[in-house]
Scaffold this motif. Structure first.
Motif, PDB file in Angstrom:
ATOM      1  N   HIS A  89       1.053   8.577  -2.765  1.00  0.00           N
ATOM      2  CA  HIS A  89       1.115   7.192  -3.243  1.00  0.00           C
ATOM      3  C   HIS A  89      -0.221   6.506  -2.973  1.00  0.00           C
ATOM      4  O   HIS A  89      -0.659   6.446  -1.828  1.00  0.00           O
ATOM      5  CB  HIS A  89       2.217   6.418  -2.510  1.00  0.00           C
ATOM      6  CG  HIS A  89       3.591   6.959  -2.729  1.00  0.00           C
ATOM      7  ND1 HIS A  89       4.028   8.149  -2.170  1.00  0.00           N
ATOM      8  CD2 HIS A  89       4.631   6.465  -3.436  1.00  0.00           C
ATOM      9  CE1 HIS A  89       5.286   8.355  -2.533  1.00  0.00           C
ATOM     10  NE2 HIS A  89       5.670   7.353  -3.298  1.00  0.00           N
TER      11      HIS A  89
ATOM     12  N   LYS B 218      -2.986   3.091  -3.951  1.00  0.00           N
ATOM     13  CA  LYS B 218      -3.292   1.795  -4.559  1.00  0.00           C
ATOM     14  C   LYS B 218      -4.789   1.783  -4.817  1.00  0.00           C
ATOM     15  O   LYS B 218      -5.584   2.124  -3.938  1.00  0.00           O
ATOM     16  CB  LYS B 218      -2.916   0.641  -3.627  1.00  0.00           C
ATOM     17  CG  LYS B 218      -3.315  -0.730  -4.194  1.00  0.00           C
ATOM     18  CD  LYS B 218      -2.819  -1.881  -3.352  1.00  0.00           C
ATOM     19  CE  LYS B 218      -3.657  -2.047  -2.112  1.00  0.00           C
ATOM     20  NZ  LYS B 218      -3.332  -3.272  -1.361  1.00  0.00           N
TER      21      LYS B 218
ATOM     22  N   LYS C 100       3.849   4.615   3.792  1.00  0.00           N
ATOM     23  CA  LYS C 100       4.891   3.604   3.577  1.00  0.00           C
ATOM     24  C   LYS C 100       6.136   4.200   2.928  1.00  0.00           C
ATOM     25  O   LYS C 100       7.096   3.494   2.654  1.00  0.00           O
ATOM     26  CB  LYS C 100       4.372   2.474   2.682  1.00  0.00           C
ATOM     27  CG  LYS C 100       3.279   1.652   3.307  1.00  0.00           C
ATOM     28  CD  LYS C 100       2.887   0.523   2.390  1.00  0.00           C
ATOM     29  CE  LYS C 100       1.890  -0.393   3.058  1.00  0.00           C
ATOM     30  NZ  LYS C 100       1.629  -1.581   2.251  1.00  0.00           N
TER      31      LYS C 100
ATOM     32  N   GLU D 105      -0.760  -6.951  -1.412  1.00  0.00           N
ATOM     33  CA  GLU D 105      -0.139  -6.114  -0.373  1.00  0.00           C
ATOM     34  C   GLU D 105       1.058  -5.393  -0.983  1.00  0.00           C
ATOM     35  O   GLU D 105       1.935  -6.008  -1.576  1.00  0.00           O
ATOM     36  CB  GLU D 105       0.303  -6.967   0.808  1.00  0.00           C
ATOM     37  CG  GLU D 105       0.819  -6.173   1.980  1.00  0.00           C
ATOM     38  CD  GLU D 105      -0.235  -5.266   2.598  1.00  0.00           C
ATOM     39  OE1 GLU D 105       0.149  -4.176   3.062  1.00  0.00           O
ATOM     40  OE2 GLU D 105      -1.415  -5.624   2.609  1.00  0.00           O
ATOM     41  N   THR D 106       1.104  -4.091  -0.851  1.00  0.00           N
ATOM     42  CA  THR D 106       2.195  -3.288  -1.385  1.00  0.00           C
ATOM     43  C   THR D 106       3.341  -3.264  -0.377  1.00  0.00           C
ATOM     44  O   THR D 106       3.116  -3.002   0.805  1.00  0.00           O
ATOM     45  CB  THR D 106       1.715  -1.854  -1.661  1.00  0.00           C
ATOM     46  OG1 THR D 106       0.549  -1.914  -2.473  1.00  0.00           O
ATOM     47  CG2 THR D 106       2.792  -1.037  -2.357  1.00  0.00           C
TER      48      THR D 106
ATOM     49  N   ASN E 158       6.712  -1.937   1.659  1.00  0.00           N
ATOM     50  CA  ASN E 158       7.167  -0.630   2.119  1.00  0.00           C
ATOM     51  C   ASN E 158       8.243  -0.099   1.189  1.00  0.00           C
ATOM     52  O   ASN E 158       8.940  -0.855   0.515  1.00  0.00           O
ATOM     53  CB  ASN E 158       7.717  -0.721   3.545  1.00  0.00           C
ATOM     54  CG  ASN E 158       6.619  -0.925   4.555  1.00  0.00           C
ATOM     55  OD1 ASN E 158       5.501  -0.485   4.373  1.00  0.00           O
ATOM     56  ND2 ASN E 158       6.939  -1.609   5.629  1.00  0.00           N
TER      57      ASN E 158
ATOM     58  N   VAL F 139      -6.601   3.158  -1.513  1.00  0.00           N
ATOM     59  CA  VAL F 139      -5.789   3.158  -0.302  1.00  0.00           C
ATOM     60  C   VAL F 139      -4.655   4.173  -0.452  1.00  0.00           C
ATOM     61  O   VAL F 139      -3.882   4.108  -1.405  1.00  0.00           O
ATOM     62  CB  VAL F 139      -5.192   1.751  -0.034  1.00  0.00           C
ATOM     63  CG1 VAL F 139      -4.378   1.743   1.246  1.00  0.00           C
ATOM     64  CG2 VAL F 139      -6.299   0.701   0.014  1.00  0.00           C
ATOM     65  N   ASN F 140      -4.571   5.099   0.500  1.00  0.00           N
ATOM     66  CA  ASN F 140      -3.465   6.046   0.538  1.00  0.00           C
ATOM     67  C   ASN F 140      -2.285   5.336   1.200  1.00  0.00           C
ATOM     68  O   ASN F 140      -2.299   5.081   2.398  1.00  0.00           O
ATOM     69  CB  ASN F 140      -3.853   7.298   1.317  1.00  0.00           C
ATOM     70  CG  ASN F 140      -2.742   8.316   1.388  1.00  0.00           C
ATOM     71  OD1 ASN F 140      -1.623   8.083   0.930  1.00  0.00           O
ATOM     72  ND2 ASN F 140      -3.036   9.458   1.980  1.00  0.00           N
ATOM     73  N   GLU F 141      -1.273   4.999   0.414  1.00  0.00           N
ATOM     74  CA  GLU F 141      -0.113   4.279   0.935  1.00  0.00           C
ATOM     75  C   GLU F 141       1.092   5.190   1.136  1.00  0.00           C
ATOM     76  O   GLU F 141       2.223   4.718   1.259  1.00  0.00           O
ATOM     77  CB  GLU F 141       0.248   3.130  -0.009  1.00  0.00           C
ATOM     78  CG  GLU F 141      -0.834   2.085  -0.110  1.00  0.00           C
ATOM     79  CD  GLU F 141      -0.422   0.874  -0.907  1.00  0.00           C
ATOM     80  OE1 GLU F 141      -0.873  -0.219  -0.556  1.00  0.00           O
ATOM     81  OE2 GLU F 141       0.347   1.020  -1.873  1.00  0.00           O
TER      82      GLU F 141
END
Length: 130
Positions: free
Chosen positions: A65, A67, A55, A118-119, A121, A50-52
């Motif tokens: 960033h 995950k 956030k 869940e990451t 913000n 997952v490209n976070e």
């Protein structure tokens, strides 16, 4: 394994497309590279990359960033530190270009009891905000 084959087909399909749409890069080359390397070398039962970056205080379309949630038999017999070292070694080149990588390495027998994390913000500011 069906999910893994679906992911590989998606990667191949995305590679055929080019360009940027609405400030986001639909190809996400870094995400694709991470996914391909981990899928090829660890043969996971489950892999989610997952490209976070959205956030965090980065420009639209950034890939800074990530995950990674991965379930693999290759982690058996290894403690968490060695599992992460294995992934970091595979992603050595990618880690030179990204800012953060959140790893969730999971053994197959523990996968059914594991919930996705869940990451939160980003709470920090950015020079871009000034």
């Amino acid at each position: 394994q069906f999910q893994m084959f679906r992911n590989i087909r998606r990667i191949k399909r995305l590679k055929r497309h080019r360009g940027v749409h609405n400030g986001r890069n639909p190809l996400e080359p870094m995400k694709l590279s991470i996914t391909e390397k981990l899928a090829t070398q660890l043969k996971p039962l489950h892999l989610a990359v997952v490209n976070e970056s959205y956030k965090h205080s980065v420009p639209p379309g950034s890939e800074s960033h990530f995950k990674v949630e991965i379930v693999s038999h290759q982690f058996e017999g290894l403690n968490l530190l060695h599992q992460h070292q294995m992934v970091n070694k595979i992603l050595k080149e990618e880690l030179k270009s990204i800012h953060a990588l959140s790893l969730h390495t999971i053994l197959p027998e523990k996968w059914k009891d594991t919930k996705s994390v869940e990451t939160p913000n980003c709470l920090g500011g950015s020079k871009l905000d000034k």
